[in-house]
Scaffold this motif. Structure first.
Motif, PDB file in Angstrom:
ATOM      1  N   GLN A  33      42.036 114.591 -11.513  1.00 34.22           N
ATOM      2  CA  GLN A  33      42.615 115.288 -10.374  1.00 34.22           C
ATOM      3  C   GLN A  33      41.969 116.643 -10.095  1.00 34.22           C
ATOM      4  N   LYS A  52      49.661 108.117  -5.685  1.00 32.52           N
ATOM      5  CA  LYS A  52      50.230 109.457  -5.877  1.00 32.52           C
ATOM      6  C   LYS A  52      49.615 110.386  -4.857  1.00 32.52           C
ATOM      7  N   GLN A  54      49.113 114.415  -4.506  1.00 33.02           N
ATOM      8  CA  GLN A  54      49.305 115.689  -5.180  1.00 33.02           C
ATOM      9  C   GLN A  54      48.352 116.758  -4.670  1.00 33.02           C
ATOM     10  N   ASN A  55      48.922 117.819  -4.091  1.00 36.09           N
ATOM     11  CA  ASN A  55      48.153 118.933  -3.532  1.00 36.09           C
ATOM     12  C   ASN A  55      47.065 118.430  -2.584  1.00 36.09           C
TER      13      ASN A  55
END
Ligand code: HEC
Length: 191
Positions: A33, A52, A54-55
């Motif tokens: 990530q 997912k 994420q950010n």
């Protein structure tokens, strides 16, 4: 009773519905990530699943086919060089094998990997329409337009590249048009 069944069914479909997305441009891929090192690219018009969010990254699942002779490319089907994603050589990728290819056909695989988050689309219809327009508007100026069906899927990338510099087609749209041409080529196979 019937109503409960129907509500359960709707709830289940909702819970199991996959978050499928598409990009109209090339997307950078990363092993972890927080990596900044790009290890691969996902090409436009190909479906992927968002697992997912994420950010600034998404964790995605890519499906496709792997030619055992060139294991750093995921292809769209089990016999044609239509690229879904390509990786730098020697990157250790954790493929899941879904089905072994027989008689020279390629193995069906999936891969989970991190990608840059963009404004993804829910389907690829609009982007394919835009690709067709770019092709039609730019490739029929000097000669009559060559039909998508004139070449095989494997031939289109080099035919397109030999001509693209004569057009005003934006660099970021080139892979979009190549994928469009390959997926409309005369011998295109969906599987
Ligand atoms: C600026 C003019 C021009 C544009 C724009 C142009 N072409 Fe061409 N094209 C040519 C010329 C001239 C030839 C003749 C062969 C040569 O010069 O290479 C040709 C030949 C071809 C051929 C035949 C080559 C062969 O080996 O059979 C194909 C196919 C082709 N173009 C496709 C395209 C595609 C696809 C595009 C859009 C990306 C495009 N052309 C845009 C000028 C152009």
């Amino acid at each position: 009773m019937k109503r409960i069944f129907i509500s359960l069914f709707i709830l289940a479909t909702f819970l199991w519905a996959k978050n499928i997305a598409y990009s109209d441009e090339v997307i950078s891929l990363y092993l972890n990530q927080n990596d900044t090192k790009v290890i691969g690219r996902l090409l436009p018009t190909n479906a992927f699943e968002i697992l997912k969010d994420q950010n600034d990254k998404v964790y995605i699942k890519i499906n496709g086919y792997l030619n055992p002779k060139s294991p750093s490319v995921i292809y769209f089907n089990n016999s044609q060089r239509i690229i879904v994603a390509a990786f730098s050589k020697n990157t250790k990728l954790n493929f899941s094998y879904i089905k072994k290819g027989k008689n020279g056909k390629w193995d069906q695989v999936s891969l989970k990997i991190w990608a840059d988050k963009k404004d993804f689309a829910k389907d690829n219809k609009k982007m394919l329409k835009r690709a067709k327009e770019l092709f039609t508007n730019n490739c029929g100026i000097c000669h009559t337009l060559h039909s998508e069906k004139e070449f095989n899927a494997n031939a289109w990338p080099s035919v397109f590249r030999s001509m693209v510099n004569r057009t005003g087609i934006d660099k970021k749209d080139q892979w979009l048009i190549i994928e469009y041409l390959q997926k409309n080529a005369k011998d295109f196979k969906t599987k």
